[in-house]
Design a protein around this motif. Structure first.
Motif, PDB file in Angstrom:
ATOM      1  N   UNK A 170       0.814  -1.209   0.000  1.00  0.00           N
ATOM      2  CA  UNK A 170       0.000   0.000   0.000  1.00  0.00           C
ATOM      3  C   UNK A 170       0.845   1.255   0.000  1.00  0.00           C
ATOM      4  N   UNK A 171       0.207   2.354  -0.287  1.00  0.00           N
ATOM      5  CA  UNK A 171       0.890   3.638  -0.349  1.00  0.00           C
ATOM      6  C   UNK A 171       1.384   4.063   1.025  1.00  0.00           C
ATOM      7  N   UNK A 172       2.533   4.710   1.028  1.00  0.00           N
ATOM      8  CA  UNK A 172       3.068   5.274   2.260  1.00  0.00           C
ATOM      9  C   UNK A 172       2.566   6.699   2.469  1.00  0.00           C
ATOM     10  N   UNK A 173       1.778   7.198   1.505  1.00  0.00           N
ATOM     11  CA  UNK A 173       1.256   8.558   1.574  1.00  0.00           C
ATOM     12  C   UNK A 173      -0.035   8.521   2.388  1.00  0.00           C
ATOM     13  N   UNK A 174       0.127   8.485   3.699  1.00  0.00           N
ATOM     14  CA  UNK A 174      -1.005   8.391   4.623  1.00  0.00           C
ATOM     15  C   UNK A 174      -0.943   9.535   5.638  1.00  0.00           C
ATOM     16  N   UNK A 175      -2.076   9.809   6.248  1.00  0.00           N
ATOM     17  CA  UNK A 175      -2.139  10.834   7.292  1.00  0.00           C
ATOM     18  C   UNK A 175      -1.213  10.468   8.449  1.00  0.00           C
ATOM     19  N   UNK A 176      -1.189   9.195   8.792  1.00  0.00           N
ATOM     20  CA  UNK A 176      -0.364   8.724   9.900  1.00  0.00           C
ATOM     21  C   UNK A 176       1.113   8.976   9.618  1.00  0.00           C
ATOM     22  N   UNK A 177       1.563   8.662   8.389  1.00  0.00           N
ATOM     23  CA  UNK A 177       2.965   8.897   8.047  1.00  0.00           C
ATOM     24  C   UNK A 177       3.273  10.385   7.961  1.00  0.00           C
ATOM     25  N   UNK A 178       2.338  11.171   7.448  1.00  0.00           N
ATOM     26  CA  UNK A 178       2.544  12.623   7.382  1.00  0.00           C
ATOM     27  C   UNK A 178       2.737  13.201   8.781  1.00  0.00           C
ATOM     28  N   UNK A 179       1.994  12.691   9.739  1.00  0.00           N
ATOM     29  CA  UNK A 179       2.102  13.188  11.116  1.00  0.00           C
ATOM     30  C   UNK A 179       3.441  12.834  11.759  1.00  0.00           C
TER      31      UNK A 179
END
Length: 117
Positions: free
Chosen positions: A25-34
């Motif tokens: 899956x994509x690493x472009x997630x809200x969790x990773x952004x945070x």
């Protein structure tokens, strides 16, 4: 009989793909952004988000060299100014309408912007 043998093989492949896809899956997630914080090294960010979709880089003027040594009112010269960072890099990670933009100054995060989350 060969048709019966191929069904289990197809089922095994389908199960294998179903188990493997969530890890892709994509690493472009809200969790990773945070997880991205000011002061983080660029390598730490790429460890979290992977390689950026696009990157731009700009050289900034060395303001310390421009200001240092100028005359000051009353005589004398201004003290030497510190050498300011000179490289600004903006990296963008995209996945559909989700986007994470990170600005790095001399390899450290100074700003982050997210959209689509």
């Amino acid at each position: 009989m060969s048709r019966l043998m191929s069904r289990p093989a197809v089922a095994a492949v389908a199960v294998g793909l179903a188990l493997a896809l969530p890890g892709c899956g994509s690493k472009i997630t809200k969790e990773n952004a945070e997880k991205i914080k000011n002061g983080m090294a660029e390598q730490e960010v790429t460890d979290i988000l992977g390689s950026p979709t696009e990157t731009t880089e700009a050289d900034l003027p060395n303001l310390g060299a421009m200001i240092g040594g100028l005359p000051v009112p009353g005589g004398g010269e201004a003290p030497p100014m510190p050498q300011f960072p000179k490289k600004m890099r903006t990296s963008t990670w995209k996945n559909g309408d989700k986007q994470i933009v990170v600005m790095f100054l001399d390899g450290k995060v100074v700003q982050k912007q997210t959209t689509g989350f």
